[in-house]
Design an enzyme around this catalytic site. Structure first.
Site, short mmCIF file in Angstrom:
data_model
loop_
_atom_site.label_atom_id
_atom_site.label_comp_id
_atom_site.label_asym_id
_atom_site.label_seq_id
_atom_site.Cartn_x
_atom_site.Cartn_y
_atom_site.Cartn_z
N HIS A 72 0.86 -1.18 0.00
CA HIS A 72 0.00 0.00 0.00
C HIS A 72 0.90 1.24 0.00
CE1 HIS A 72 -3.81 -2.11 1.78
NE2 HIS A 72 -3.35 -2.70 0.71
N GLU A 74 1.11 3.83 1.83
CA GLU A 74 1.70 4.24 3.11
C GLU A 74 2.89 3.37 3.49
OE1 GLU A 74 -1.49 3.42 2.39
OE2 GLU A 74 -2.84 4.08 3.97
N CYS A 102 -5.91 1.65 5.95
CA CYS A 102 -6.48 0.37 6.41
C CYS A 102 -5.83 -0.01 7.74
CB CYS A 102 -6.24 -0.71 5.36
SG CYS A 102 -4.52 -1.24 5.24
N CYS A 105 -1.95 -0.58 7.55
CA CYS A 105 -1.16 0.65 7.45
C CYS A 105 -1.25 1.46 8.74
CB CYS A 105 -1.64 1.47 6.26
SG CYS A 105 -1.28 0.67 4.68
ZN LIG Z 1 -3.28 0.08 3.79
#
Ligand SMILES: [Zn+2]
Length: 216
Positions: A72, A74, A102, A105
């Site tokens: 992801h 991040e 999410c 993260c």
């Molecule tokens: Zn995430």
């Protein structure tokens, strides 16, 4: 794909507060990163990690191209910054991300002791900063990371809406093409296996998903 009933109470998401010109500059860079993800065929989410006015690292969503479910935006930015500083803790940094983080993260940010997280648009499907749950609000987990959302929410949400609309159109065009191949000659249909028709990836949001609606 099952839809978890989701009825966030108004005010649960931290969509209030003021943002500085530095915040806006940071989120603008994160939006540029989201465009990079889109160009790579990934769900357009971008992140930027800043320390003061210094850009430490950037990242964009790329789990498909890197075969990495953790890639992801991040996480990509956190990894780059930690390598750069040779330190897994990044306490004086602000992370700007175009979509609500999410759970994975959010926890990575807390492990890194990120000072502050600013996100653009909520993610009613997997958001862990107030939409589905709020890990940042759990005192047992979070002693370090401040949270704000809603900065440049509309352009971030528009990128996501456009991406999913285009992907649905592509899937439909492929299905229609296969159907038109199959239609004229009945004896050809036996060679078409339904399993060969590309199915939507599991990450795709349904057409009526709240993430595809303009943020409230
Ligand atoms: Zn995430």
């Amino acid at each position: 794909m099952t839809d978890v009933p989701h009825h966030p109470a108004p005010g649960l998401l931290p969509l209030t507060g003021s943002f500085s010109p530095d915040d806006e500059a940071g989120m603008r860079l994160a939006l540029d990163q989201a465009l990079n993800a889109q160009l790579a065929g990934e769900v357009p989410v971008g992140a930027v990690l800043m320390r003061g006015q210094q850009v430490l690292a950037t990242g964009y969503n790329r789990p498909i191209t890197t075969h990495d479910p953790t890639a992801h935006a991040e996480i990509v930015a956190l990894r780059h910054a930690a390598q750069l500083l040779q330190n897994y803790r990044l306490p004086e940094c602000t992370l700007y991300v175009t979509l609500e983080p999410c759970a994975m993260c959010a926890m990575a940010m807390m492990h890194a002791r990120i000072g502050r997280v600013v996100f653009a648009t909520p993610d009613p499907k997997t958001g862990a900063a107030g939409s589905v749950l709020n890990l940042f609000a759990l005192a047992q987990l979070n002693h370090h990371t401040a949270l704000q959302g809603g900065l440049m929410a509309e352009p971030a949400a528009a990128l996501l809406r456009q991406f999913f609309a285009e992907r649905r159109a592509q899937h439909k065009a492929r299905r229609d093409a296969l159907r038109s191949l199959a239609a004229p000659a009945a004896d050809l249909t036996s060679t078409l296996d339904a399993s060969a028709i590309p199915a939507g990836e599991s990450t795709e949001l349904p057409a009526d998903h709240p993430a595809l609606e303009p943020p409230r």
